[in-house]
Design an enzyme around this catalytic site. Structure first.
Site, PDB file in Angstrom:
ATOM      1  N   ASP A   1       0.853  -1.190   0.000  1.00 37.64           N
ATOM      2  CA  ASP A   1       0.000   0.000   0.000  1.00 37.64           C
ATOM      3  C   ASP A   1       0.890   1.242   0.000  1.00 37.64           C
ATOM      4  OD1 ASP A   1      -2.228  -1.614   0.236  1.00 37.64           O
ATOM      5  OD2 ASP A   1      -2.667  -1.091   2.315  1.00 37.64           O
ATOM      6  N   MET A   2       0.391   2.321  -0.591  1.00 37.97           N
ATOM      7  CA  MET A   2       1.138   3.576  -0.516  1.00 37.97           C
ATOM      8  C   MET A   2       0.582   4.398   0.647  1.00 37.97           C
ATOM      9  SD  MET A   2       3.650   5.254  -1.604  1.00 37.97           S
ATOM     10  CE  MET A   2       4.181   4.750  -3.237  1.00 37.97           C
ATOM     11  N   ARG A  13      -1.438  -0.901  -8.314  1.00 39.84           N
ATOM     12  CA  ARG A  13      -2.824  -0.522  -8.004  1.00 39.84           C
ATOM     13  C   ARG A  13      -2.853   0.996  -8.168  1.00 39.84           C
ATOM     14  NH1 ARG A  13      -3.896  -1.157  -2.035  1.00 39.84           N
ATOM     15  NH2 ARG A  13      -4.324  -3.342  -2.502  1.00 39.84           N
ATOM     16  N   THR A  31     -11.152   2.044  -7.399  1.00 40.92           N
ATOM     17  CA  THR A  31     -12.035   3.212  -7.254  1.00 40.92           C
ATOM     18  C   THR A  31     -13.484   2.780  -7.118  1.00 40.92           C
ATOM     19  OG1 THR A  31     -12.687   5.326  -8.243  1.00 40.92           O
ATOM     20  CG2 THR A  31     -12.322   3.508  -9.778  1.00 40.92           C
ATOM     21  N   ARG A  62      -8.636   6.961  12.467  1.00 40.02           N
ATOM     22  CA  ARG A  62      -7.568   7.621  11.690  1.00 40.02           C
ATOM     23  C   ARG A  62      -8.061   7.973  10.296  1.00 40.02           C
ATOM     24  NH1 ARG A  62      -4.030   4.178  14.239  1.00 40.02           N
ATOM     25  NH2 ARG A  62      -4.039   2.661  12.563  1.00 40.02           N
ATOM     26  N   ARG A  63      -8.792   7.014   9.677  1.00 41.69           N
ATOM     27  CA  ARG A  63      -9.314   7.272   8.328  1.00 41.69           C
ATOM     28  C   ARG A  63     -10.204   8.523   8.342  1.00 41.69           C
ATOM     29  NH1 ARG A  63      -6.375   3.468   6.807  1.00 41.69           N
ATOM     30  NH2 ARG A  63      -5.057   5.294   6.832  1.00 41.69           N
TER      31      ARG A  63
HETATM   32  C1  LIG Z   1      -8.759  -1.472  -3.126  1.00 36.37           C
HETATM   33  C2  LIG Z   1      -8.343  -0.122  -2.664  1.00 36.37           C
HETATM   34  C3  LIG Z   1      -7.079   0.051  -2.120  1.00 36.37           C
HETATM   35  C4  LIG Z   1      -6.639   1.321  -1.735  1.00 36.37           C
HETATM   36  N1  LIG Z   1      -5.344   1.490  -1.311  1.00 36.37           N
HETATM   37  C5  LIG Z   1      -4.911   2.735  -1.029  1.00 36.37           C
HETATM   38  C6  LIG Z   1      -3.533   2.983  -0.734  1.00 36.37           C
HETATM   39  O1  LIG Z   1      -2.691   2.074  -0.724  1.00 36.37           O
HETATM   40  N2  LIG Z   1      -3.163   4.260  -0.465  1.00 36.37           N
HETATM   41  C7  LIG Z   1      -4.057   5.307  -0.486  1.00 36.37           C
HETATM   42  O2  LIG Z   1      -3.650   6.461  -0.268  1.00 36.37           O
HETATM   43  N3  LIG Z   1      -5.372   5.087  -0.750  1.00 36.37           N
HETATM   44  C8  LIG Z   1      -5.805   3.852  -1.019  1.00 36.37           C
HETATM   45  N4  LIG Z   1      -7.134   3.652  -1.313  1.00 36.37           N
HETATM   46  C9  LIG Z   1      -8.119   4.730  -1.098  1.00 36.37           C
HETATM   47  C10 LIG Z   1      -8.285   5.614  -2.309  1.00 36.37           C
HETATM   48  O3  LIG Z   1      -7.092   6.357  -2.491  1.00 36.37           O
HETATM   49  C11 LIG Z   1      -9.478   6.583  -2.170  1.00 36.37           C
HETATM   50  O4  LIG Z   1      -9.277   7.419  -1.098  1.00 36.37           O
HETATM   51  C12 LIG Z   1     -10.808   5.885  -2.001  1.00 36.37           C
HETATM   52  O5  LIG Z   1     -10.914   4.759  -2.815  1.00 36.37           O
HETATM   53  C13 LIG Z   1     -11.940   6.838  -2.385  1.00 36.37           C
HETATM   54  O6  LIG Z   1     -11.769   7.260  -3.719  1.00 36.37           O
HETATM   55  P1  LIG Z   1     -12.718   6.794  -4.914  1.00 36.37           P
HETATM   56  O7  LIG Z   1     -11.854   6.602  -6.113  1.00 36.37           O
HETATM   57  O8  LIG Z   1     -13.539   5.642  -4.530  1.00 36.37           O
HETATM   58  O9  LIG Z   1     -13.598   8.077  -5.232  1.00 36.37           O
HETATM   59  P2  LIG Z   1     -14.534   8.979  -4.296  1.00 36.37           P
HETATM   60  O10 LIG Z   1     -14.922  10.123  -5.161  1.00 36.37           O
HETATM   61  O11 LIG Z   1     -13.926   9.263  -2.978  1.00 36.37           O
HETATM   62  O12 LIG Z   1     -15.763   8.056  -4.057  1.00 36.37           O
HETATM   63  C14 LIG Z   1     -16.675   7.754  -5.093  1.00 36.37           C
HETATM   64  C15 LIG Z   1     -17.953   7.264  -4.459  1.00 36.37           C
HETATM   65  O13 LIG Z   1     -17.706   6.036  -3.792  1.00 36.37           O
HETATM   66  C16 LIG Z   1     -18.432   5.983  -2.591  1.00 36.37           C
HETATM   67  N5  LIG Z   1     -17.486   5.855  -1.474  1.00 36.37           N
HETATM   68  C17 LIG Z   1     -16.157   6.106  -1.491  1.00 36.37           C
HETATM   69  N6  LIG Z   1     -15.604   5.818  -0.284  1.00 36.37           N
HETATM   70  C18 LIG Z   1     -16.633   5.382   0.504  1.00 36.37           C
HETATM   71  C19 LIG Z   1     -16.751   4.927   1.840  1.00 36.37           C
HETATM   72  N7  LIG Z   1     -15.695   4.852   2.648  1.00 36.37           N
HETATM   73  N8  LIG Z   1     -17.983   4.524   2.310  1.00 36.37           N
HETATM   74  C20 LIG Z   1     -19.060   4.576   1.505  1.00 36.37           C
HETATM   75  N9  LIG Z   1     -19.025   5.016   0.226  1.00 36.37           N
HETATM   76  C21 LIG Z   1     -17.832   5.393  -0.268  1.00 36.37           C
HETATM   77  C22 LIG Z   1     -19.275   7.224  -2.519  1.00 36.37           C
HETATM   78  O14 LIG Z   1     -20.515   6.944  -3.080  1.00 36.37           O
HETATM   79  C23 LIG Z   1     -18.508   8.183  -3.386  1.00 36.37           C
HETATM   80  O15 LIG Z   1     -19.313   9.178  -3.901  1.00 36.37           O
HETATM   81  C24 LIG Z   1      -7.557   2.414  -1.780  1.00 36.37           C
HETATM   82  C25 LIG Z   1      -8.833   2.230  -2.317  1.00 36.37           C
HETATM   83  C26 LIG Z   1      -9.218   1.003  -2.777  1.00 36.37           C
HETATM   84  C27 LIG Z   1     -10.566   0.861  -3.402  1.00 36.37           C
END
Ligand SMILES: Cc1cc2nc3c(=O)[nH]c(=O)nc-3n(C[C@H](O)[C@H](O)[C@H](O)COP(=O)(O)OP(=O)(O)OC[C@H]3O[C@@H](n4cnc5c(N)ncnc54)[C@H](O)[C@@H]3O)c2cc1C
Length: 306
Positions: free
Chosen positions: A126-127, A182, A224, A286-287
């Site tokens: 993970d980053m 990823r 995403t 934390r999140r």
């Molecule tokens: C498999 C995976 C691994 C990841 N690993 C890392 C990592 O190593 N480092 C890092 O910095 N980040 C990581 N992330 C987090 C990522 O960077 C984003 O912060 C997160 O995925 C939200 O971005 P999004 O692309 O879903 O878009 P967003 O615009 O944030 O979300 C799109 C839509 O998804 C839904 N949604 C998003 N999050 C939630 C939630 N928690 N609960 C309910 N609905 C939600 C909402 O409907 C929102 O409108 C990871 C995410 C995924 C899916």
């Protein structure tokens, strides 16, 4: 205004009783034990979804905790392989001592990748926050040299540097030692000097990075829940006729399950990130502090059932 409310909620929630936090956390966390994680993973496997499992607990204060973490990960791999779970492993280098003793951290993670590779499996690094990027890039490249097909990294589209990082990394992309990323937006609260803050700019950068990776034949985990990005990814996959074994979609456990099912129904590979562990409380709070926008989702999951 919404931002202010989100921030206020995010500030207050860490002081709420653990039981209250669990009400929303349980939707996003598989449980506290490896058996809980296996149960959730088996159920996802039955839905045609593979997993990547993550043991919670980023912040450690001494190297003994890193050793304990290593032992736990070795146990997880043994248990997951025995249960024949379709899935791989994700980890955060700070949990293995990156901030305390980087060499020890490398050796610890090397041990985990070695065991995963024995099972012909894979470990995703993970980053973490922007200050860790240089160290984590180096760590990845060093591990990739030792285990060319068993380790991958995460790149974050919100960082302005990622485009340049990708170009450098592409020099390491060979048929015998392929890159495997990823791609996500990025979850940490970074400053505007180094990160795009505007959603549209992040999305534009995301699709630019994705296009470059797909064109270069890099395996990508498209991580995403954003419908616009998923649509953009579909278009790129079509445009370049990307084979199905060169990418997968990835989502977090408990987030947008309907959208997840629709991607699976469209015939794409899907992987769900399954976090579990005793540190669920720390992880959840934390999140929240890092990304107050999550407060919206919490409130929603408390008040809107199903
Ligand atoms: C498999 C995976 C691994 C990841 N690993 C890392 C990592 O190593 N480092 C890092 O910095 N980040 C990581 N992330 C987090 C990522 O960077 C984003 O912060 C997160 O995925 C939200 O971005 P999004 O692309 O879903 O878009 P967003 O615009 O944030 O979300 C799109 C839509 O998804 C839904 N949604 C998003 N999050 C939630 C939630 N928690 N609960 C309910 N609905 C939600 C909402 O409907 C929102 O409108 C990871 C995410 C995924 C899916």
């Amino acid at each position: 205004m919404t931002n202010m409310i989100n921030k206020a909620i995010a500030t207050v929630i860490p002081y709420c009783p653990k039981k209250f936090i669990w009400v929303f956390s349980k939707k996003y966390i598989a449980g506290v034990s490896v058996q809980d994680a296996i149960k959730v993973s088996q159920s996802l496997n039955e839905q045609g979804v593979c997993v990547t499992v993550d043991l919670l607990g980023e912040f450690i204060t001494n190297i003994r905790q890193a050793d304990e973490h290593l032992e736990e990960y070795l146990q997880i791999i043994a248990s997951f392989e025995k249960a024949q779970i379709k899935g791989n492993y994700s980890l955060k280098p700070t949990s293995f001592g990156l901030l305390i003793d980087p060499e020890k951290c490398y050796q610890n993670i090397r041990g985990i990748v070695a065991l995963a590779s024995k099972h012909k499996n894979f470990v995703r690094i993970d980053m973490e926050d922007a200050q860790r990027v240089d160290q984590e890039l180096l760590l990845y490249l060093r591990l990739k040299r030792a285990f060319p097909n068993n380790v991958g990294l995460v790149l974050q589209a919100y960082l302005k540097r990622t485009q340049a990082d990708l170009e450098e990394l592409l020099k390491e992309h060979t048929p015998d030692s392929p890159l495997n990323f990823r791609l996500c937006k990025g979850i940490y609260n970074e400053s505007a000097d180094i990160a795009f803050k505007d959603g549209e700019k992040i999305n534009r950068n995301y699709l630019k990075l994705l296009e470059r990776m797909l064109c270069e034949g890099v395996y990508v985990g498209i991580a995403t829940h954003d419908q616009a990005l998923i649509k953009g990814a579909y278009e790129l996959i079509d445009k370049y006729n990307v084979p199905k074994d060169m990418y997968e979609f990835q989502m977090l456990y408990g987030v947008t399950p309907k959208l997840r099912s629709s991607i699976v129904a469209d015939g794409h590979k899907m992987r769900v990130y399954v976090p579990y562990g005793e540190d669920w409380f720390g992880y959840s709070t934390r999140r929240l502090k890092e990304n107050p926008k999550m407060a919206q989702h919490i409130i929603k999951s408390i008040f809107v059932k199903g």
